[in-house]
Enzyme design. Structure first.
Site, PDB file in Angstrom:
ATOM      1  N   VAL A   1       0.688  -1.269  -0.003  1.00 51.24           N
ATOM      2  CA  VAL A   1      -0.014   0.058   0.058  1.00 51.24           C
ATOM      3  C   VAL A   1       0.902   1.041   0.063  1.00 51.24           C
ATOM      4  O   VAL A   1       0.420   2.477  -0.705  1.00 51.24           O
ATOM      5  CB  VAL A   1      -1.213  -0.139   1.093  1.00 51.24           C
ATOM      6  CG1 VAL A   1      -1.727   1.292   1.155  1.00 51.24           C
ATOM      7  CG2 VAL A   1      -2.020  -1.355   1.313  1.00 51.24           C
ATOM      8  N   CYS A   2       1.964   1.188   0.663  1.00 45.12           N
ATOM      9  CA  CYS A   2       2.640   2.390   0.665  1.00 45.12           C
ATOM     10  C   CYS A   2       3.365   2.733  -0.695  1.00 45.12           C
ATOM     11  O   CYS A   2       3.030   4.186  -1.008  1.00 45.12           O
ATOM     12  CB  CYS A   2       4.080   1.908   1.623  1.00 45.12           C
ATOM     13  SG  CYS A   2       3.890   2.100   3.387  1.00 45.12           S
ATOM     14  N   ASN A   3       3.596   2.068  -1.541  1.00 43.97           N
ATOM     15  CA  ASN A   3       4.251   2.241  -2.671  1.00 43.97           C
ATOM     16  C   ASN A   3       2.935   2.745  -3.609  1.00 43.97           C
ATOM     17  O   ASN A   3       2.902   3.701  -4.362  1.00 43.97           O
ATOM     18  CB  ASN A   3       4.902   1.284  -3.421  1.00 43.97           C
ATOM     19  CG  ASN A   3       5.223   1.190  -4.938  1.00 43.97           C
ATOM     20  OD1 ASN A   3       6.029   2.194  -4.964  1.00 43.97           O
ATOM     21  ND2 ASN A   3       4.433   0.720  -5.875  1.00 43.97           N
TER      22      ASN A   3
END
Length: 219
Positions: free
Chosen positions: A150-152
């Site tokens: 999710v961060c990317n």
């Protein structure tokens, strides 16, 4: 007095993580603010807390961006295997989740945005940030990307959005687990991570006022 508007975002708590430093860093900067290096400049900080969700993280951040119209966006997230603060060089157009997100969704080997560029470079002056960290003995390193979770996905969508908002600088900082020792390294305290993120904001503000050549960002 000039004012630079900054949005700092992080993620809500999620499974098996007692303290998510990205959440606590955002709350601290929103609560305590960031004092500019210059007396004729003010920095306004707004925080945004996001669910660890492929579907819902970006729309929630976008709501804040449309409301605040920031000059700078600093996204933060947790990188559990990190030993220090990690400054992310780029976001890739690729999802390959090795675990479910907060919605129990686990997409594999998919583009984030079909037919969009394969990657985007950060807008942050990474080496200027490292220079500020060195003065305060904050351990940090450069990272090629923010993974495939999710961060990317959030970072990529933020940079894609910034293509149409080219006066807004955007970047991503990954934080380690709080006080998690790694071999000979004692681990980082939450206060240290708050200090580090504050230095990222200050370096980004300085760059926003007098931008450097793009190659300095990418080195």
């Amino acid at each position: 007095m000039d004012t630079i508007t900054v949005v700092v975002c992080g993620f809500d708590p999620y499974k098996n993580i007692t303290v998510n430093p990205s959440r606590e860093v955002c709350l601290a900067l929103d609560r305590e603010g960031v004092t500019a290096d210059r007396s004729d400049l003010a920095i306004g900080v707004t925080s945004a807390l996001l669910p660890l969700s492929f579907q819902n993280a970006w729309p929630k951040l976008q709501e804040t961006l449309e409301k605040v119209h920031p000059d700078i966006v600093i996204a933060t997230g947790l990188k559990t295997h990190a030993q220090s603060v990690m400054l992310e060089r780029c976001a890739t157009n690729f999802i390959d989740a090795t675990k479910p997100d907060a919605d129990d969704v686990q997409p594999r080997r998919l583009p984030i945005i079909p037919h969009a560029p394969e990657a985007y470079w950060t807008h942050l002056p990474l080496h200027a940030i490292l220079g500020r960290f060195a003065k305060h003995d904050i351990p940090a390193s450069l990272s090629s990307d923010a993974g495939t979770f999710v961060c990317n996905s959030l970072f990529y969508q933020l940079l894609n959005w910034s293509q149409e908002h080219n006066r807004t600088l955007a970047g991503f900082v990954s934080l380690p687990l709080v006080d998690q020792a790694h071999g000979y390294m004692p681990g980082m305290s939450l206060d240290r991570m708050i200090e580090a993120t504050r230095e990222v904001v200050l370096a980004a503000v300085d760059y926003y006022r007098r931008p450097l050549p793009p190659e300095i960002l990418r080195a």
